[in-house]
Write an enzyme that holds these catalytic residues in place. Structure first.
Site, mmCIF file in Angstrom:
data_model
loop_
_atom_site.group_PDB
_atom_site.id
_atom_site.type_symbol
_atom_site.label_atom_id
_atom_site.label_comp_id
_atom_site.label_asym_id
_atom_site.label_seq_id
_atom_site.Cartn_x
_atom_site.Cartn_y
_atom_site.Cartn_z
ATOM 1 C CB VAL A 1 -7.659 3.037 15.462
ATOM 2 C CG1 VAL A 1 -7.667 4.438 14.867
ATOM 3 C CG2 VAL A 1 -7.669 3.104 16.977
ATOM 4 C CB VAL A 2 -12.318 5.571 14.227
ATOM 5 C CG1 VAL A 2 -13.722 6.087 14.533
ATOM 6 C CG2 VAL A 2 -11.301 6.678 14.518
ATOM 7 C CE1 TYR B 1 -3.877 2.286 0.603
ATOM 8 C CE2 TYR B 1 -2.534 3.230 2.354
ATOM 9 C CZ TYR B 1 -3.642 3.289 1.537
ATOM 10 O OH TYR B 1 -4.511 4.349 1.636
ATOM 11 C CG ASP B 2 2.942 2.085 3.580
ATOM 12 O OD1 ASP B 2 1.693 2.076 3.617
ATOM 13 O OD2 ASP B 2 3.655 1.873 4.574
ATOM 14 C CD GLU B 3 7.978 2.135 -1.179
ATOM 15 O OE1 GLU B 3 8.851 2.124 -2.072
ATOM 16 O OE2 GLU B 3 7.799 3.092 -0.416
ATOM 17 C CE LYS C 1 -3.714 4.839 -2.024
ATOM 18 N NZ LYS C 1 -4.820 5.475 -2.768
ATOM 19 N NE ARG D 1 -2.056 5.708 13.407
ATOM 20 C CZ ARG D 1 -0.911 5.283 13.918
ATOM 21 N NH1 ARG D 1 -0.139 6.129 14.592
ATOM 22 N NH2 ARG D 1 -0.537 4.033 13.743
#
Length: 343
Positions: free
Chosen positions: A204-205, A162-164, A166, A228
């Protein structure tokens, strides 16, 4: 400043990839209310058609919505009616649970999806928005994070798909602008919450609210001291619309998020208080490569968009809790109906 053509004689057309997802559904609703004709494209891997129900039946807003089930990793061929004046690429699930379940497809969605949508925008002469992410900053070495910061991201860890993905999608967008002159807008979106989040998406929420409503133990990773910054979805959509209304020369990337930093432990305590839950806290080990601090510098958004979040955290949580509570109540009603039918 909202990106809408107010000439009522002109029907503006928008295409939203990922339109049945949490953020996509809110964006479609805003576009419809502003009079756009919207094509919502989604593979429904994590999106839900029910998120669009009130728009598909024509009861919301002045515009029209049609839904097309399509995976953006597949090209938009000549048989696909995808004419649009503006295109929004929101087509990748942002939940670690979901994007890590199919990491290769996640990477393909980020890269091939972006390429296919850029080609579509180029053919239509359309302006295109890329929903990038705060995850491009990785485990940040500077705080708060400014757009000029290049990040510290693992290329081999479980979040890298996901990170790379994006990060590379941002590269595609800027190369398409340089090579083909496509009008691009890139936003790096920080933690966002609100109605239409999935109860099982692992964020998390939603995790904490659902657990609190069920009086289950609230899961805290580590000591809960990781931070966050939580932006209510209506504020985020407003930021996206304002970004799309900026002159062609302003491309971003621009941070969109709430600059107020909150620990996960504090968030959990607020949710327990707001729900009146009897839940207790349970601690589990930190996930691999989970960032310990996350907070945007939104100076660029304030300067160029005149934008900053308006909804306070407690107010946004109340709205989100009310929505999840309604979903839980509906689930309980359906369960009782099944039990009655089986009796």
């Amino acid at each position: 400043m909202d990106g809408v053509d107010r000439n009522k004689n002109v029907r503006r057309r928008a295409l939203v990839a990922g339109g049945a997802g949490f953020l996509g559904a809110h964006l479609c609703r805003r576009l419809v209310q502003d009079g756009y004709d919207v094509t919502a494209v989604d593979s429904l891997v994590t999106g839900r058609l029910s998120n669009l129900a009130d728009m598909l039946d024509g009861t919301t807003g002045e515009g029209r919505v049609r839904f097309v089930r399509h995976d953006v990793t597949e090209p938009f061929d000549a048989h696909f009616d995808a004419s649009a004046d503006i295109v929004f690429n929101l087509a990748c699930c942002a939940s670690p649970i979901h994007y890590q379940a199919q990491p290769v497809h996640t990477l393909k969605t980020c890269l091939e999806g972006a390429l296919n949508l850029l080609q579509l925008a180029h053919r239509n002469g359309a302006r295109i928005f890329q929903a990038s992410t705060s995850e491009v900053y990785g485990e940040p070495e500077t705080h708060p994070q400014k757009e000029a910061y290049r990040g510290a991201v693992s290329t081999t860890g479980p979040r890298a798909c996901y990170d790379e993905g994006k990060r590379c999608a941002e590269t595609l967008f800027f190369d398409y602008r340089r090579q083909h002159g496509v009008q691009i807008k890139v936003a790096r979106i920080f933690n966002t919450y609100g109605p239409f989040m999935r109860e099982d998406d692992g964020r998390v929420v939603s995790n904490l609210i659902v657990q609190a409503l069920r009086n289950e133990p609230l899961t805290i990773y580590g000591e809960g001291l990781q931070t966050r910054s939580f932006c209510y979805v209506d504020d985020l959509v407003q930021g996206i619309m304002r970004l799309m209304a900026t002159p062609p020369g302003f491309t971003g990337p621009v941070n969109l998020g709430n600059p107020v930093e909150v620990t996960v432990l504090e968030l959990a305590e607020r949710i327990i208080s707001l729900t009146g839950s009897h839940s207790r806290l349970v601690r589990k080990p930190m996930p691999t490569d989970d960032p310990t601090r996350r907070c945007p510098d939104i100076s660029l958004a304030r300067e160029h968009l005149g934008w900053e979040p308006r909804v306070a955290l407690d107010e946004g949580l109340r709205r989100t809790i009310a929505w999840f509570a309604s979903q839980e109540a509906s689930r309980d009603v359906r369960a009782r109906e099944v039990d009655r039918d089986c009796a």
